[in-house]
Write a protein that holds these residues in place. Structure first.
Motif, PDB file in Angstrom:
ATOM      1  N   GLU A  36      43.557  76.457 -42.818  1.00 53.89           N
ATOM      2  CA  GLU A  36      42.817  77.552 -43.452  1.00 53.89           C
ATOM      3  C   GLU A  36      42.308  77.160 -44.828  1.00 53.89           C
ATOM      4  O   GLU A  36      41.199  77.539 -45.224  1.00 53.89           O
ATOM      5  N   SER A  37      43.081  76.393 -45.553  1.00 54.90           N
ATOM      6  CA  SER A  37      42.628  75.904 -46.852  1.00 54.90           C
ATOM      7  C   SER A  37      41.406  75.015 -46.695  1.00 54.90           C
ATOM      8  O   SER A  37      40.452  75.102 -47.470  1.00 54.90           O
ATOM      9  N   ALA A  38      41.423  74.152 -45.672  1.00 55.87           N
ATOM     10  CA  ALA A  38      40.283  73.264 -45.422  1.00 55.87           C
ATOM     11  C   ALA A  38      39.048  74.054 -45.014  1.00 55.87           C
ATOM     12  O   ALA A  38      37.936  73.797 -45.491  1.00 55.87           O
ATOM     13  N   LEU A  39      39.217  75.039 -44.132  1.00 56.41           N
ATOM     14  CA  LEU A  39      38.077  75.848 -43.683  1.00 56.41           C
ATOM     15  C   LEU A  39      37.487  76.651 -44.845  1.00 56.41           C
ATOM     16  O   LEU A  39      36.263  76.771 -44.971  1.00 56.41           O
ATOM     17  N   ALA A  40      38.346  77.198 -45.693  1.00 50.84           N
ATOM     18  CA  ALA A  40      37.862  77.953 -46.851  1.00 50.84           C
ATOM     19  C   ALA A  40      37.061  77.048 -47.778  1.00 50.84           C
ATOM     20  O   ALA A  40      36.000  77.447 -48.290  1.00 50.84           O
ATOM     21  N   ALA A  41      37.534  75.829 -47.979  1.00 41.23           N
ATOM     22  CA  ALA A  41      36.817  74.897 -48.849  1.00 41.23           C
ATOM     23  C   ALA A  41      35.435  74.585 -48.296  1.00 41.23           C
ATOM     24  O   ALA A  41      34.444  74.531 -49.038  1.00 41.23           O
ATOM     25  N   LEU A  42      35.334  74.382 -46.992  1.00 44.45           N
ATOM     26  CA  LEU A  42      34.042  74.039 -46.394  1.00 44.45           C
ATOM     27  C   LEU A  42      33.081  75.224 -46.392  1.00 44.45           C
ATOM     28  O   LEU A  42      31.871  75.045 -46.546  1.00 44.45           O
ATOM     29  N   GLU A  43      33.599  76.444 -46.210  1.00 45.18           N
ATOM     30  CA  GLU A  43      32.741  77.629 -46.171  1.00 45.18           C
ATOM     31  C   GLU A  43      32.411  78.157 -47.568  1.00 45.18           C
ATOM     32  O   GLU A  43      31.608  79.075 -47.704  1.00 45.18           O
ATOM     33  N   GLY A  44      33.029  77.607 -48.603  1.00 46.57           N
ATOM     34  CA  GLY A  44      32.829  78.148 -49.944  1.00 46.57           C
ATOM     35  C   GLY A  44      33.500  79.493 -50.114  1.00 46.57           C
ATOM     36  O   GLY A  44      32.987  80.381 -50.810  1.00 46.57           O
ATOM     37  N   GLY A  61      31.449  69.117 -56.842  1.00 49.00           N
ATOM     38  CA  GLY A  61      30.438  69.913 -56.169  1.00 49.00           C
ATOM     39  C   GLY A  61      29.283  69.101 -55.639  1.00 49.00           C
ATOM     40  O   GLY A  61      28.463  69.616 -54.889  1.00 49.00           O
ATOM     41  N   GLN A  62      29.205  67.822 -56.012  1.00 50.96           N
ATOM     42  CA  GLN A  62      28.117  66.975 -55.561  1.00 50.96           C
ATOM     43  C   GLN A  62      28.515  66.080 -54.394  1.00 50.96           C
ATOM     44  O   GLN A  62      27.741  65.248 -53.953  1.00 50.96           O
ATOM     45  N   TYR A  63      29.731  66.205 -53.912  1.00 54.38           N
ATOM     46  CA  TYR A  63      30.164  65.375 -52.789  1.00 54.38           C
ATOM     47  C   TYR A  63      29.327  65.651 -51.548  1.00 54.38           C
ATOM     48  O   TYR A  63      28.902  66.784 -51.295  1.00 54.38           O
ATOM     49  N   GLY A  64      29.125  64.611 -50.745  1.00 54.79           N
ATOM     50  CA  GLY A  64      28.463  64.780 -49.459  1.00 54.79           C
ATOM     51  C   GLY A  64      29.393  65.397 -48.435  1.00 54.79           C
ATOM     52  O   GLY A  64      30.602  65.561 -48.678  1.00 54.79           O
ATOM     53  N   ASP A  65      28.858  65.723 -47.265  1.00 55.93           N
ATOM     54  CA  ASP A  65      29.626  66.479 -46.282  1.00 55.93           C
ATOM     55  C   ASP A  65      30.784  65.694 -45.685  1.00 55.93           C
ATOM     56  O   ASP A  65      31.842  66.262 -45.390  1.00 55.93           O
ATOM     57  N   SER A  66      30.613  64.395 -45.473  1.00 50.43           N
ATOM     58  CA  SER A  66      31.736  63.622 -44.947  1.00 50.43           C
ATOM     59  C   SER A  66      32.863  63.543 -45.968  1.00 50.43           C
ATOM     60  O   SER A  66      34.047  63.654 -45.620  1.00 50.43           O
TER      61      SER A  66
END
Length: 367
Positions: free
Chosen positions: A60-68, A3-8
């Motif tokens: 979709e899995s990637a988008l869900a991860a980024l949007e929480g 949960g502490q990872y940066g955006d890149s």
């Protein structure tokens, strides 16, 4: 630590394939319209290209991860995603609030297609969104608003919707999930155009819906299946490929936007500037509470339409284009599309050029 990872790091991890020896790191697209069926006639995971695709699922899995979000669904465009949600949520007799100062195609769809079906469509400015939500069934908020860059207080709006029992949908296109997390602020659903900064290369159209409510997402998925507004597998693959670099690109775009806003604010031919990151911007206080980054869009006003066209003609780096979020810095005179803004009002989408080059080029082109 995750949960502490940066955006890149989050962007790269979101698109990573499973660590299986001998398998490709970058998953290839799966262009398919039909799948082999077994004698077991229970519904398989994949049966027909309009209902499912492995490349969709990875995107979709990637988008869900980024949007929480727990779930995301891809669509053929941002408008396809928005209209699918509105068809599911806004039935005859419901009151629907849409942005009066946001993306004009949303207003047109609501007025031309939903209102004749008996939906009470109410066009409301960003400033009045929270008040209007008190008597609505469905609220579609866009923040920052395109193109004025006003910011809607999402936490306050979510509390109002919750007290009313209204469903809150937030268009997160301008901010991206790397700049703002509407679901964590109380939104029920997020819609967005992945055509813009998330894909970022101007070579595809895509949209998505993300959420945590199983019943909402199941209804939207059913709507996508029946209406057929799907994303092609090659487009899904292109979006997935691009998503891995989104953290780097968005960071540079936001940095360039702040530098450009500061320069434009001091330039004598610029009448006004809007950017939520400016401390004196009317939206700054709310933006600071809900946005991690202030976005890659800057809006400003010149004397007239000719002044906007001259700016593009004199610049070596600006591209005249109506989309935004790409690697090239673009400029769009919004009144040409019918937005209720002055003739000299322009929206600039900052790209990933070197900051000093870009600011110097635009300052010189302004004269």
């Amino acid at each position: 630590m995750t949960g502490q990872y940066g955006d890149s790091t989050r962007s790269v991890k979101a698109v990573a394939s499973e660590h299986v020896p001998g398998q490709p790191i970058a998953s290839p697209p799966v262009p398919v319209s039909a799948y082999h069926l077994s004698a077991d006639e229970s519904e398989p995971l994949d049966s027909y290209g309009r209902s499912s695709n492995p490349t969709w699922r990875q995107l979709e899995s990637a988008l869900a991860a980024l949007e929480g979000a727990t779930t995301a669904l891809s669509f053929g465009s941002g408008m396809a995603a928005i209209t699918a949600v509105l068809r599911v949520l806004a039935g005859p007799g419901t009151a629907l609030v849409v942005p009066a100062d946001g993306y004009y195609q949303v207003r047109r769809y609501a007025a031309e297609y939903l209102a004749p079906l008996g939906v009470d469509v109410r066009e409301v400015s960003a400033a009045d969104m929270c008040e209007a939500a008190g008597s609505a069934d469905v609220v579609l908020a866009e923040t920052p608003i395109n193109p004025t860059l006003d910011v809607v207080d999402l936490h306050r709006l979510a509390m109002t919707c919750r007290s009313r029992g209204a469903t809150l949908v937030v268009d997160n296109t301008a901010s991206t999930p790397l700049g703002q997390q509407p679901l964590s602020l109380g939104a029920d659903l997020v819609v967005a155009s992945a055509t813009k900064a998330l894909s970022g290369h101007g070579d595809l159209l895509a949209g998505y819906v993300a959420g945590n409510h199983p019943e909402h997402m199941a209804a939207v998925e059913r709507e996508r299946l029946l209406a057929g507004a799907i994303l092609g597998p090659f487009e899904a693959w292109l979006a997935l490929r691009s998503l891995g670099s989104a953290g780097l690109r968005v960071e540079r775009q936001c940095h360039n936007a702040m530098a450009m806003a500061l320069m434009l604010r001091e330039h004598p031919v610029v009448r006004s500037v809007r950017y939520p990151g400016l401390p004196d911007d009317p939206a700054h206080q709310v933006a600071c509470h809900q946005m991690k980054r202030f976005g890659g869009l800057v809006s400003f006003e010149l004397a007239d339409a000719d002044a906007v066209h001259r700016l593009v003609a004199r610049s070596n780096l600006l591209v005249a284009a109506t989309s935004f979020g790409g690697i090239h810095t673009s400029l769009d005179r919004r009144a040409r599309w019918g937005d209720p803004v002055p003739a000299g009002f322009a929206r600039m989408s900052l790209g990933i050029e070197d900051t000093d080059d870009l600011v110097s080029d635009v300052a010189t082109a302004l004269g």
